[in-house]
Motif scaffolding. Structure first.
Motif, mmCIF file in Angstrom:
data_model
loop_
_atom_site.group_PDB
_atom_site.id
_atom_site.type_symbol
_atom_site.label_atom_id
_atom_site.label_comp_id
_atom_site.label_asym_id
_atom_site.label_seq_id
_atom_site.Cartn_x
_atom_site.Cartn_y
_atom_site.Cartn_z
ATOM 1 N N GLU A 21 0.811 -1.222 0.000
ATOM 2 C CA GLU A 21 0.000 0.000 0.000
ATOM 3 C C GLU A 21 0.846 1.275 0.000
ATOM 4 N N SER A 22 2.087 1.197 0.470
ATOM 5 C CA SER A 22 2.912 2.405 0.574
ATOM 6 C C SER A 22 4.169 2.324 -0.282
ATOM 7 N N VAL A 23 4.168 1.413 -1.272
ATOM 8 C CA VAL A 23 5.370 1.203 -2.078
ATOM 9 C C VAL A 23 5.783 2.465 -2.823
ATOM 10 N N ASP A 24 4.825 3.276 -3.244
ATOM 11 C CA ASP A 24 5.168 4.476 -4.015
ATOM 12 C C ASP A 24 6.001 5.469 -3.209
ATOM 13 N N ILE A 25 5.704 5.592 -1.914
ATOM 14 C CA ILE A 25 6.457 6.548 -1.098
ATOM 15 C C ILE A 25 7.688 5.917 -0.458
ATOM 16 N N ASP A 26 7.754 4.582 -0.463
ATOM 17 C CA ASP A 26 8.899 3.878 0.128
ATOM 18 C C ASP A 26 9.990 3.574 -0.893
ATOM 19 N N GLU A 27 9.621 3.577 -2.160
ATOM 20 C CA GLU A 27 10.502 3.047 -3.206
ATOM 21 C C GLU A 27 11.879 3.704 -3.258
ATOM 22 N N SER A 28 11.913 5.019 -3.318
ATOM 23 C CA SER A 28 13.186 5.714 -3.495
ATOM 24 C C SER A 28 14.175 5.365 -2.394
ATOM 25 N N TRP A 29 13.735 5.461 -1.158
ATOM 26 C CA TRP A 29 14.607 5.169 -0.014
ATOM 27 C C TRP A 29 15.035 3.711 -0.010
ATOM 28 N N LEU A 30 14.099 2.789 -0.242
ATOM 29 C CA LEU A 30 14.401 1.360 -0.159
ATOM 30 C C LEU A 30 15.399 0.927 -1.229
ATOM 31 N N LEU A 31 15.219 1.380 -2.456
ATOM 32 C CA LEU A 31 16.123 0.952 -3.532
ATOM 33 C C LEU A 31 17.536 1.460 -3.299
ATOM 34 N N ARG A 32 17.651 2.622 -2.683
ATOM 35 C CA ARG A 32 18.989 3.115 -2.341
ATOM 36 C C ARG A 32 19.597 2.274 -1.228
ATOM 37 N N ARG A 33 18.776 1.887 -0.258
ATOM 38 C CA ARG A 33 19.272 1.039 0.842
ATOM 39 C C ARG A 33 19.705 -0.342 0.328
ATOM 40 N N LEU A 34 18.972 -0.861 -0.670
ATOM 41 C CA LEU A 34 19.289 -2.173 -1.212
ATOM 42 C C LEU A 34 20.384 -2.110 -2.276
ATOM 43 N N ASN A 35 20.785 -0.887 -2.625
ATOM 44 C CA ASN A 35 21.828 -0.666 -3.632
ATOM 45 C C ASN A 35 21.453 -1.278 -4.981
ATOM 46 N N ILE A 36 20.210 -1.050 -5.404
ATOM 47 C CA ILE A 36 19.766 -1.577 -6.706
ATOM 48 C C ILE A 36 19.088 -0.471 -7.525
ATOM 49 N N THR A 37 19.583 0.741 -7.415
ATOM 50 C CA THR A 37 18.976 1.847 -8.176
ATOM 51 C C THR A 37 19.231 1.714 -9.672
ATOM 52 N N ASP A 38 20.146 0.828 -10.056
ATOM 53 C CA ASP A 38 20.410 0.639 -11.485
ATOM 54 C C ASP A 38 19.422 -0.330 -12.132
ATOM 55 N N ILE A 39 18.591 -0.976 -11.316
ATOM 56 C CA ILE A 39 17.606 -1.927 -11.840
ATOM 57 C C ILE A 39 16.227 -1.295 -11.740
ATOM 58 N N ASP A 40 15.647 -0.975 -12.886
ATOM 59 C CA ASP A 40 14.328 -0.342 -12.885
ATOM 60 C C ASP A 40 13.402 -1.104 -13.831
ATOM 61 N N VAL A 41 12.497 -1.879 -13.240
ATOM 62 C CA VAL A 41 11.571 -2.659 -14.058
ATOM 63 C C VAL A 41 10.129 -2.236 -13.828
ATOM 64 N N GLY A 42 9.936 -1.091 -13.209
ATOM 65 C CA GLY A 42 8.581 -0.602 -12.992
ATOM 66 C C GLY A 42 7.872 -1.344 -11.889
ATOM 67 N N ARG A 43 8.172 -0.984 -10.661
ATOM 68 C CA ARG A 43 7.562 -1.644 -9.520
ATOM 69 C C ARG A 43 6.059 -1.380 -9.465
ATOM 70 N N LYS A 44 5.287 -2.450 -9.301
ATOM 71 C CA LYS A 44 3.830 -2.329 -9.379
ATOM 72 C C LYS A 44 3.220 -1.832 -8.081
ATOM 73 N N GLY A 45 3.432 -2.582 -6.994
ATOM 74 C CA GLY A 45 2.800 -2.212 -5.729
ATOM 75 C C GLY A 45 1.293 -2.166 -5.912
ATOM 76 N N VAL A 46 0.666 -1.158 -5.358
ATOM 77 C CA VAL A 46 -0.758 -0.981 -5.531
ATOM 78 C C VAL A 46 -1.023 0.459 -5.941
ATOM 79 N N PRO A 47 -0.658 0.865 -7.152
ATOM 80 C CA PRO A 47 -0.895 2.231 -7.583
ATOM 81 C C PRO A 47 -2.369 2.460 -7.838
ATOM 82 N N PRO A 48 -2.842 3.715 -7.830
ATOM 83 C CA PRO A 48 -4.246 4.001 -8.104
ATOM 84 C C PRO A 48 -4.656 3.406 -9.444
ATOM 85 N N GLY A 49 -5.737 2.633 -9.429
ATOM 86 C CA GLY A 49 -6.237 2.032 -10.654
ATOM 87 C C GLY A 49 -5.507 0.778 -11.069
ATOM 88 N N GLY A 50 -4.445 0.414 -10.362
ATOM 89 C CA GLY A 50 -3.641 -0.725 -10.781
ATOM 90 C C GLY A 50 -4.041 -2.028 -10.144
#
Length: 430
Positions: A349-378
């Protein structure tokens, strides 16, 4: 010549008859100054007549669709077309299926006409540090880990098992020291694609030259099985400070991520997808769980099994995990949070606001495949998951709601989700 003239006269007579019939119908339904509704009605009638004249052309187009549609592994559309020859669809469902087929065709034509997008593009703005928001995000993740620990007595003594036990739900990339417990219907698809992209890059292959397939999902699930015992121990070993979200950079030698979602939202989403009219997965479930079919009582034109019937099945049998399909098994049974030292808990439910911080913590900012989560309408659970949960839970008896809570009680308590039986409001999404 005589036959030809007779044919022309016959067609002319039919045309005149149709003209007068339409004229009589229209004259009886509209005045000299028709309203907007009447104009729309007229347009729809003429449009229906046009469609009937084009029937043969449409039938011809449909017969060739199997060659136009790309092969899809799980529930191929060409399989749906074959089934449609055996069953008669309600008109609105038939039109919806045609629309979906046309979308797939258009997507394929677009892919042929334009270069593929680079799925590994760097989102420089997304991954920029934002001290204020980063501090709030760190606090959310720290709170989640604290809540999880409160449900695990083992933390008081020895945090976790030291022996490596293979969990088929793990997705692992050892070179990057990343372990993910992929919970279905909790945003797991995008993380499957992340692991796949990593594997291709490490094998010297370009992820942009191919598409993710069902075989890649199967291969992802084998990553844990292929890991040696020593490497497995390294992936799960807990070091003091691994889950301290305020350490920057993080000190953890391995990063362990657990995906989760509100139990009722996840259940609703799974039911909606797996019981669609042409879902082959529904057939699999009816075969694997014989008692499931005995719960089918109400007719639902949009699903093989109604929400009320399925909810009663889960309420009656869900306390025995082996009686539930993988998509509806509680998260605590899938990921065993008290047996593995998870350092991050990501809520769909909060992936959109967590994404930036988490990907930096996991050191995978070079991998971008379009994280789904639960976006509006998705998802079936849209912008406000609480509203949709209330909509579905309000259809159930209070006794069924209580039983469902008991089935997923440990998920609620371990991951901080809530449900109010009086107001039917849900919470714990942050």
């Amino acid at each position: 010549m005589i036959r030809r003239r007779r044919g022309i006269l016959l067609l002319s007579g039919i045309s005149i008859s149709i003209f007068f019939l339409l004229h009589e119908k229209i004259s009886s339904n509209i005045s000299l100054s028709p309203s907007n509704e009447q104009i729309v009605q007229m347009h729809e009638e003429f449009e229906t007549a046009d469609k009937s004249l084009e029937g043969m052309k449409e039938a011809k187009k449909e017969s060739s669709l199997e060659e136009e549609i790309p092969h899809i592994k799980k529930e191929p559309i060409n399989r749906k077309l074959k089934n449609s020859k055996q069953q008669t669809l309600p008109r609105h469902q038939n039109e919806e299926m045609k629309e979906n087929i046309n979308k797939v065709k258009n997507e394929r034509l677009t892919r042929k006409a334009t270069p593929k997008k680079n799925i590994l593009t760097q989102k420089s703005q997304l991954f920029q540090a934002d001290p204020e928001n980063d501090a709030k995000t760190a606090a959310r993740f720290q709170k989640r880990v604290k809540t999880m620990k409160s449900r695990c007595p083992a933390w008081k003594h020895s945090p976790f098992k030291k022996n490596w036990v293979v969990n088929k739900n793990f997705l692992i990339n050892y070179p990057r020291r990343l372990l993910i417990c992929a919970v279905p219907k909790a945003g797991s698809t995008s993380w499957h694609m992340t692991i796949w992209a990593m594997r291709r890059i490490q094998a010297g292959l370009d992820p942009n030259t191919t598409y993710y397939t069902y075989e890649d999902t199967v291969e992802n699930h084998h990553t844990a099985e292929k890991l040696s015992t020593n490497k497995g121990k390294e992936m799960i070993y807990y070091n003091e400070g691994d889950d301290d979200m305020y350490l920057n950079p993080p000190t953890a030698k391995a990063r362990r991520l657990l995906l989760t979602r509100h139990p009722f939202a996840r259940m609703i989403s799974g039911w909606h997808q797996k019981f669609l009219p042409y879902s082959s997965y529904a057939d699999l479930m009816f075969k694997r769980y014989p008692t499931l079919k005995s719960y089918v009582r109400e007719k639902d034109p949009n699903h093989r099994m109604s929400w009320k019937d399925f909810a009663e099945f889960v309420a009656d049998t869900g306390t025995r995990p082996q009686s539930l399909d993988y998509h509806f098994t509680p998260t605590v049974e899938i990921c065993k949070p008290c047996d593995y030292a998870y350092t991050y808990i990501l809520k769909a439910e909060s992936v959109d606001i967590d994404e930036s911080w988490l990907l930096r913590r996991l050191n995978i900012t070079d991998i971008d495949v379009g994280r789904k989560g639960v976006p509006p309408g998705g998802s079936i659970v849209n912008a406000n998951p609480s509203d949709n949960i209330k909509k579905h839970m309000s259809q159930l008896k209070s006794s069924v709601r209580r039983k469902l809570y008991d089935v997923y009680k440990e998920d609620f308590l371990t991951f901080g989700y809530t449900f109010d039986f009086r107001t039917l409001n849900s919470g714990g999404f942050d």
